[in-house]
Design a protein around this motif. Sequence first.
Motif, mmCIF file in Angstrom:
data_model
loop_
_atom_site.group_PDB
_atom_site.id
_atom_site.type_symbol
_atom_site.label_atom_id
_atom_site.label_comp_id
_atom_site.label_asym_id
_atom_site.label_seq_id
_atom_site.Cartn_x
_atom_site.Cartn_y
_atom_site.Cartn_z
ATOM 1 N N ASP A 61 -25.089 -30.059 5.057
ATOM 2 C CA ASP A 61 -25.814 -29.690 3.857
ATOM 3 C C ASP A 61 -24.834 -29.341 2.746
ATOM 4 O OD1 ASP A 61 -28.071 -29.081 2.330
ATOM 5 O OD2 ASP A 61 -28.131 -27.011 3.021
ATOM 6 N N LYS A 62 -25.303 -29.382 1.520
ATOM 7 C CA LYS A 62 -24.505 -28.984 0.348
ATOM 8 C C LYS A 62 -23.163 -29.706 0.285
ATOM 9 C CE LYS A 62 -26.737 -24.507 0.232
ATOM 10 N NZ LYS A 62 -26.594 -23.058 0.311
ATOM 11 N N VAL A 63 -23.180 -30.997 0.587
ATOM 12 C CA VAL A 63 -21.960 -31.795 0.589
ATOM 13 C C VAL A 63 -21.584 -32.139 -0.850
ATOM 14 C CG1 VAL A 63 -20.877 -33.928 1.379
ATOM 15 C CG2 VAL A 63 -22.549 -32.767 2.837
ATOM 16 N N ARG A 64 -20.340 -31.886 -1.203
ATOM 17 C CA ARG A 64 -19.872 -32.203 -2.555
ATOM 18 C C ARG A 64 -18.368 -32.425 -2.527
ATOM 19 N NH1 ARG A 64 -17.445 -28.501 -5.714
ATOM 20 N NH2 ARG A 64 -17.170 -26.414 -4.913
ATOM 21 N N VAL A 65 -17.859 -33.049 -3.576
ATOM 22 C CA VAL A 65 -16.421 -33.250 -3.710
ATOM 23 C C VAL A 65 -15.824 -31.965 -4.276
ATOM 24 C CG1 VAL A 65 -14.594 -34.550 -4.869
ATOM 25 C CG2 VAL A 65 -16.620 -35.740 -4.018
ATOM 26 N N GLU A 66 -14.988 -31.334 -3.509
ATOM 27 C CA GLU A 66 -14.276 -30.127 -3.949
ATOM 28 C C GLU A 66 -13.048 -30.515 -4.777
ATOM 29 O OE1 GLU A 66 -12.804 -26.221 -4.416
ATOM 30 O OE2 GLU A 66 -14.813 -26.956 -3.949
ATOM 31 N N ARG A 67 -12.331 -31.553 -4.304
ATOM 32 C CA ARG A 67 -11.160 -32.052 -5.037
ATOM 33 C C ARG A 67 -11.147 -33.573 -4.940
ATOM 34 N NH1 ARG A 67 -6.849 -29.756 -2.402
ATOM 35 N NH2 ARG A 67 -6.497 -31.684 -1.295
ATOM 36 N N SER A 68 -11.112 -34.208 -6.085
ATOM 37 C CA SER A 68 -11.147 -35.668 -6.165
ATOM 38 C C SER A 68 -9.819 -36.278 -5.707
ATOM 39 C CB SER A 68 -11.428 -36.086 -7.609
ATOM 40 O OG SER A 68 -11.297 -37.479 -7.761
ATOM 41 N N SER A 69 -9.916 -37.506 -5.248
ATOM 42 C CA SER A 69 -8.729 -38.292 -4.907
ATOM 43 C C SER A 69 -8.059 -38.826 -6.169
ATOM 44 C CB SER A 69 -9.135 -39.483 -4.036
ATOM 45 O OG SER A 69 -9.961 -40.361 -4.788
ATOM 46 N N GLY A 70 -8.803 -38.787 -7.275
ATOM 47 C CA GLY A 70 -8.335 -39.398 -8.512
ATOM 48 C C GLY A 70 -8.978 -40.758 -8.745
ATOM 49 N N LEU A 95 -19.943 -39.595 4.878
ATOM 50 C CA LEU A 95 -20.374 -38.331 5.487
ATOM 51 C C LEU A 95 -21.896 -38.230 5.502
ATOM 52 C CD1 LEU A 95 -19.298 -35.817 6.855
ATOM 53 C CD2 LEU A 95 -19.337 -34.675 4.632
ATOM 54 N N SER A 96 -22.550 -38.750 4.472
ATOM 55 C CA SER A 96 -24.015 -38.699 4.453
ATOM 56 C C SER A 96 -24.610 -39.560 5.567
ATOM 57 C CB SER A 96 -24.562 -39.114 3.095
ATOM 58 O OG SER A 96 -24.404 -40.486 2.878
ATOM 59 N N ARG A 97 -23.935 -40.618 5.931
ATOM 60 C CA ARG A 97 -24.402 -41.469 7.041
ATOM 61 C C ARG A 97 -24.325 -40.737 8.372
ATOM 62 N NH1 ARG A 97 -21.528 -46.942 7.189
ATOM 63 N NH2 ARG A 97 -23.080 -47.308 8.801
ATOM 64 N N LEU A 98 -23.371 -39.828 8.475
ATOM 65 C CA LEU A 98 -23.219 -39.037 9.700
ATOM 66 C C LEU A 98 -24.423 -38.120 9.881
ATOM 67 C CD1 LEU A 98 -21.443 -38.093 12.068
ATOM 68 C CD2 LEU A 98 -20.281 -36.592 10.474
ATOM 69 N N GLY A 99 -24.824 -37.412 8.821
ATOM 70 C CA GLY A 99 -26.050 -36.625 8.832
ATOM 71 C C GLY A 99 -25.998 -35.274 9.505
ATOM 72 N N TYR A 100 -25.623 -35.247 10.778
ATOM 73 C CA TYR A 100 -25.588 -33.971 11.494
ATOM 74 C C TYR A 100 -24.673 -34.059 12.712
ATOM 75 C CZ TYR A 100 -28.568 -35.665 15.276
ATOM 76 O OH TYR A 100 -29.063 -36.347 16.355
ATOM 77 N N LEU A 101 -24.321 -32.887 13.225
ATOM 78 C CA LEU A 101 -23.549 -32.773 14.466
ATOM 79 C C LEU A 101 -24.441 -32.093 15.495
ATOM 80 C CD1 LEU A 101 -20.065 -31.420 13.254
ATOM 81 C CD2 LEU A 101 -20.639 -33.739 13.942
ATOM 82 N N ALA A 102 -24.927 -32.842 16.441
ATOM 83 C CA ALA A 102 -25.867 -32.301 17.425
ATOM 84 C C ALA A 102 -25.281 -31.106 18.186
ATOM 85 C CB ALA A 102 -26.287 -33.392 18.397
ATOM 86 N N GLU A 103 -24.005 -31.206 18.578
ATOM 87 C CA GLU A 103 -23.380 -30.147 19.371
ATOM 88 C C GLU A 103 -23.193 -28.854 18.592
ATOM 89 O OE1 GLU A 103 -22.031 -33.050 18.680
ATOM 90 O OE2 GLU A 103 -21.897 -34.174 20.542
ATOM 91 N N ALA A 104 -23.148 -28.954 17.277
ATOM 92 C CA ALA A 104 -22.885 -27.780 16.449
ATOM 93 C C ALA A 104 -23.937 -26.699 16.644
ATOM 94 C CB ALA A 104 -22.791 -28.172 14.981
ATOM 95 N N SER A 105 -25.180 -27.087 16.914
ATOM 96 C CA SER A 105 -26.230 -26.081 17.110
ATOM 97 C C SER A 105 -25.912 -25.185 18.303
ATOM 98 C CB SER A 105 -27.598 -26.744 17.280
ATOM 99 O OG SER A 105 -27.604 -27.580 18.423
ATOM 100 N N LEU A 106 -25.237 -25.731 19.303
ATOM 101 C CA LEU A 106 -24.829 -24.920 20.462
ATOM 102 C C LEU A 106 -23.631 -24.044 20.121
ATOM 103 C CD1 LEU A 106 -25.011 -27.716 23.194
ATOM 104 C CD2 LEU A 106 -26.708 -25.935 22.728
ATOM 105 N N TRP A 107 -22.702 -24.591 19.367
ATOM 106 C CA TRP A 107 -21.454 -23.892 19.064
ATOM 107 C C TRP A 107 -21.631 -22.786 18.028
ATOM 108 C CZ3 TRP A 107 -18.647 -29.146 17.997
ATOM 109 C CH2 TRP A 107 -18.517 -29.848 19.207
ATOM 110 N N LEU A 108 -22.583 -22.960 17.112
ATOM 111 C CA LEU A 108 -22.727 -22.022 15.998
ATOM 112 C C LEU A 108 -23.577 -20.794 16.321
ATOM 113 C CD1 LEU A 108 -23.051 -24.591 13.095
ATOM 114 C CD2 LEU A 108 -21.196 -22.950 13.430
ATOM 115 N N ASN A 109 -24.261 -20.815 17.448
ATOM 116 C CA ASN A 109 -25.049 -19.656 17.891
ATOM 117 C C ASN A 109 -25.979 -19.114 16.804
ATOM 118 O OD1 ASN A 109 -23.933 -19.554 20.532
ATOM 119 N ND2 ASN A 109 -22.108 -18.580 19.687
ATOM 120 N N GLY A 110 -26.735 -20.023 16.177
ATOM 121 C CA GLY A 110 -27.742 -19.589 15.223
ATOM 122 C C GLY A 110 -27.253 -19.295 13.818
ATOM 123 N N ARG A 111 -26.013 -19.597 13.512
ATOM 124 C CA ARG A 111 -25.523 -19.342 12.151
ATOM 125 C C ARG A 111 -24.931 -20.622 11.574
ATOM 126 N NH1 ARG A 111 -19.752 -18.003 12.149
ATOM 127 N NH2 ARG A 111 -19.009 -18.279 14.267
ATOM 128 N N GLY A 112 -24.797 -20.682 10.286
ATOM 129 C CA GLY A 112 -24.186 -21.825 9.624
ATOM 130 C C GLY A 112 -22.720 -21.533 9.328
#
Length: 106
Positions: free
Chosen positions: A54-63, A75-92
């Motif tokens: 979520d909230k994906v943006r360019v922080e620093r351009s390549s030029g 990155l938008s094609r990736l969409g999500y990381l399924a395993e992250a829900s287990l690793w993050l324990n309910g937080r972002g």
Amino acid sequence: MPAAEAETALRNQLLGELQTRLSHYLTYPPLARQRGWEGTVLLELRIASDGQLDKVRVERSSGYAVLDHSALNSLSRLGYLAEASLWLNGRGMDMQLPVIYRLVEN
């Protein structure tokens, strides 16, 4: 493990997983390849507690806008990381992800 070390380990685990998954979608834009354009795009994003990116943006351009757009689209094609829900324990978690475009000479 102290909290700061656990946080760093989790961040590194998520970053590694993002880079691995992103590599399946990332392509070098033909225009950039033809013109010899290289650079690093620094993307900023939030991984939600359910693994959604979520909230994906360019922080620093390549030029080069074409490289920046390629990184965002990949990155938008990736969409999500399924395993992250287990690793993050309910937080972002907010992350920065460098996307490196380098031409390799044969």
